[in-house]
Design an enzyme around this catalytic site. Structure first.
Site, PDB file in Angstrom:
ATOM      1  N   TRP A 170     -25.737   6.207  21.133  1.00 22.00           N
ATOM      2  CA  TRP A 170     -27.191   6.049  21.020  1.00 22.00           C
ATOM      3  C   TRP A 170     -27.930   6.922  22.016  1.00 22.00           C
ATOM      4  O   TRP A 170     -28.930   7.561  21.669  1.00 22.00           O
ATOM      5  CB  TRP A 170     -27.577   4.578  21.157  1.00 22.00           C
ATOM      6  CG  TRP A 170     -27.212   3.815  19.917  1.00 22.00           C
ATOM      7  CD1 TRP A 170     -26.167   2.946  19.779  1.00 22.00           C
ATOM      8  CD2 TRP A 170     -27.838   3.901  18.624  1.00 22.00           C
ATOM      9  NE1 TRP A 170     -26.124   2.480  18.493  1.00 22.00           N
ATOM     10  CE2 TRP A 170     -27.125   3.038  17.761  1.00 22.00           C
ATOM     11  CE3 TRP A 170     -28.925   4.613  18.124  1.00 22.00           C
ATOM     12  CZ2 TRP A 170     -27.475   2.874  16.416  1.00 22.00           C
ATOM     13  CZ3 TRP A 170     -29.274   4.439  16.784  1.00 22.00           C
ATOM     14  CH2 TRP A 170     -28.558   3.584  15.948  1.00 22.00           C
TER      15      TRP A 170
ATOM     16  N   ASP B 263     -33.654   2.278  26.218  1.00 20.60           N
ATOM     17  CA  ASP B 263     -33.434   1.798  24.853  1.00 20.60           C
ATOM     18  C   ASP B 263     -32.633   0.507  24.973  1.00 20.60           C
ATOM     19  O   ASP B 263     -31.436   0.531  25.250  1.00 20.60           O
ATOM     20  CB  ASP B 263     -32.656   2.850  24.049  1.00 20.60           C
ATOM     21  CG  ASP B 263     -32.285   2.369  22.652  1.00 20.60           C
ATOM     22  OD1 ASP B 263     -32.594   1.206  22.310  1.00 20.60           O
ATOM     23  OD2 ASP B 263     -31.687   3.164  21.899  1.00 20.60           O
TER      24      ASP B 263
ATOM     25  N   LYS C 246     -31.665  -6.398  15.802  1.00 21.06           N
ATOM     26  CA  LYS C 246     -30.451  -6.940  16.397  1.00 21.06           C
ATOM     27  C   LYS C 246     -30.695  -8.328  16.993  1.00 21.06           C
ATOM     28  O   LYS C 246     -29.920  -9.235  16.765  1.00 21.06           O
ATOM     29  CB  LYS C 246     -29.934  -6.013  17.502  1.00 21.06           C
ATOM     30  CG  LYS C 246     -29.905  -4.532  17.113  1.00 21.06           C
ATOM     31  CD  LYS C 246     -28.606  -4.104  16.517  1.00 21.06           C
ATOM     32  CE  LYS C 246     -28.589  -2.708  15.899  1.00 21.06           C
ATOM     33  NZ  LYS C 246     -29.217  -1.623  16.604  1.00 21.06           N
TER      34      LYS C 246
HETATM   35  C1  LIG Z   1     -29.612  -0.224  16.276  1.00 16.29           C
HETATM   36  C2  LIG Z   1     -30.040   0.621  17.402  1.00 16.29           C
HETATM   37  C3  LIG Z   1     -31.127   1.483  17.322  1.00 16.29           C
HETATM   38  C4  LIG Z   1     -32.047   1.391  16.158  1.00 16.29           C
HETATM   39  O1  LIG Z   1     -32.004   2.261  15.213  1.00 16.29           O
HETATM   40  P1  LIG Z   1     -32.925   2.113  13.930  1.00 16.29           P
HETATM   41  O2  LIG Z   1     -33.719   3.345  13.907  1.00 16.29           O
HETATM   42  O3  LIG Z   1     -33.781   0.900  14.124  1.00 16.29           O
HETATM   43  O4  LIG Z   1     -31.963   1.978  12.814  1.00 16.29           O
HETATM   44  C5  LIG Z   1     -31.482   2.237  18.428  1.00 16.29           C
HETATM   45  N1  LIG Z   1     -30.786   2.152  19.565  1.00 16.29           N
HETATM   46  C6  LIG Z   1     -29.753   1.303  19.677  1.00 16.29           C
HETATM   47  C7  LIG Z   1     -29.050   1.194  20.967  1.00 16.29           C
HETATM   48  C8  LIG Z   1     -29.341   0.535  18.592  1.00 16.29           C
HETATM   49  O5  LIG Z   1     -28.309  -0.312  18.709  1.00 16.29           O
END
Ligand SMILES: *Cc1c(COP(=O)(O)O)cnc(C)c1O
Length: 359
Positions: free
Chosen positions: A97, A171, A195
């Site tokens: 991420w 994030d 989540k």
């Molecule tokens: C799920 C997630 C995202 C979100 O992505 P979307 O654009 O909402 O699908 C962002 N960062 C992290 C760490 C995640 O787990």
């Protein structure tokens, strides 16, 4: 999602009742976002979240759309102006991420890798004392819980102690509301709701006042934090149903004893699962113990050929969605706030029985 929240939403689906039990004659999806009823819903959600997460008054709580990935662009669009030109921005790469955020930021900034755990397969967090921070960076980005690699910051880096006055951008999509946040170390935090907060479609941004004034001229109006803050998240139509559902989740969190109680429960759930993994001859988790995630627990089989059988038997036992992310393979248990301790106990019992009978 907590079952109680789904049941409450179902009961109010076609006729929402206010806090005093008075019917409104319409469902939340039918309300004008500018009407009194929805106004009370959005204010309630915001105030409840502020008290739950102890968000200081210097921060705005914004409800947006676009998910976590959109924030990878929206954050630099809001923090890398007002003049065009690409300022330096720092990233700690601790998994997929943060890596995605780093890649996207190159459109609007000069992203610099201050630290990376890629060489070791993202199984640890480089000590912040070793991070190479750029002088004058507009912000420093981290992903405080790497959903795919199962790596979590259990302490946020203290940038001031590292000699930097850049704001920390976090994030926290996949562990928001699972633990307390040290806001004194944060400039901005964002999370897709899906989540731990509610349905997909809602994005939470918590941003400090002084960071509202550096948007690029090209930043879309509907994605400019200042506009959203000035209009209490009603600059344009927000994801109304998602905000309503998140408000119900916040009420549920409060009933559970708040974030401290939730955090204690999450510690217990994670400890149970990691202990089962570490004490087995079949399963293993490669992440350094000091930064293992309490929310996302990836694990692997020492005999990978048994994976399909594991998933099939698990499904028959009512244990779903245990396949690991396609980029890393293996298995993964996501044990968000909505997952009760009994769910983890059931998983652990299944894992033991599978190891006994199949391995
Ligand atoms: C799920 C997630 C995202 C979100 O992505 P979307 O654009 O909402 O699908 C962002 N960062 C992290 C760490 C995640 O787990």
């Amino acid at each position: 999602m907590p079952l109680e929240v789904l049941q409450r939403a179902a009961a109010d689906m076609s006729d929402w009742h206010d806090a005093d039990g008075r019917p409104s004659g319409m469902g939340v999806m039918e309300m004008s976002h500018r009407g009194k009823a929805f106004g009370s819903i959005v204010q309630h959600a915001q105030a409840r979240l502020r008290s739950l997460l102890a968000v200081p008054e210097a921060f705005h709580i914004l409800f947006m759309q676009g998910g976590g990935l959109a924030q990878n662009a929206i954050v630099p669009l809001n923090l890398c102006g007002p003049a065009s030109g690409k300022p330096a921005v720092d990233f700690a790469l601790t998994g997929s991420w943060s890596q995605k955020s780093w890649q996207e930021a190159a459109k609007y900034s000069q992203p610099h890798i201050a630290a990376s755990a890629q060489e070791t397969g993202f199984h640890h967090i480089p000590d912040p004392g070793s991070w190479q921070l750029s002088p004058g960076a507009r912000y420093v980005h981290i992903c405080s819980n790497e959903t795919i690699h199962g790596v979590e910051f259990h302490t946020l880096p203290d940038l001031r102690a590292l000699g930097s006055d850049a704001p920390l951008v976090v994030d926290f999509s996949s562990h928001v509301a699972s633990r307390s946040v040290d806001w004194s170390r944060v400039g901005l935090a964002f999370a897709g709701a899906q989540k731990n907060l509610g349905p997909a479609g809602l994005t939470l941004v918590v941003v400090r006042d002084d960071l509202l004034h550096a948007a690029l001229d090209t930043c879309p109006s509907a994605f400019t934090f200042k506009n959203i803050a000035a209009n209490a998240s009603l600059f344009n139509t927000p994801p109304t149903y998602g905000i309503y559902m998140a408000g119900l989740v916040f009420d549920w969190l409060e009933q559970q004893g708040g974030i401290a109680a939730m955090e204690a429960r999450n510690i217990e759930k994670a400890a149970l699962l990691y202990q089962a993994i570490d004490s087995s001859d079949l399963y293993f988790n490669p992440v350094e113990a000091s930064c293992r995630s309490r929310m996302n627990v990836p694990f692997f089989l020492r005999e990978p050929t048994l994976e399909a059988a594991f998933l099939q038997d698990a499904e028959q036992a009512g244990l779903l969605q245990l396949k690991g992310h396609k980029s890393v393979g293996g298995l993964r248990a996501s044990i968000y706030n909505g997952m009760p301790l009994e769910g983890v106990q059931a998983l652990v019992a299944f894992m033991r029985s599978f190891e006994r009978t199949r391995a």
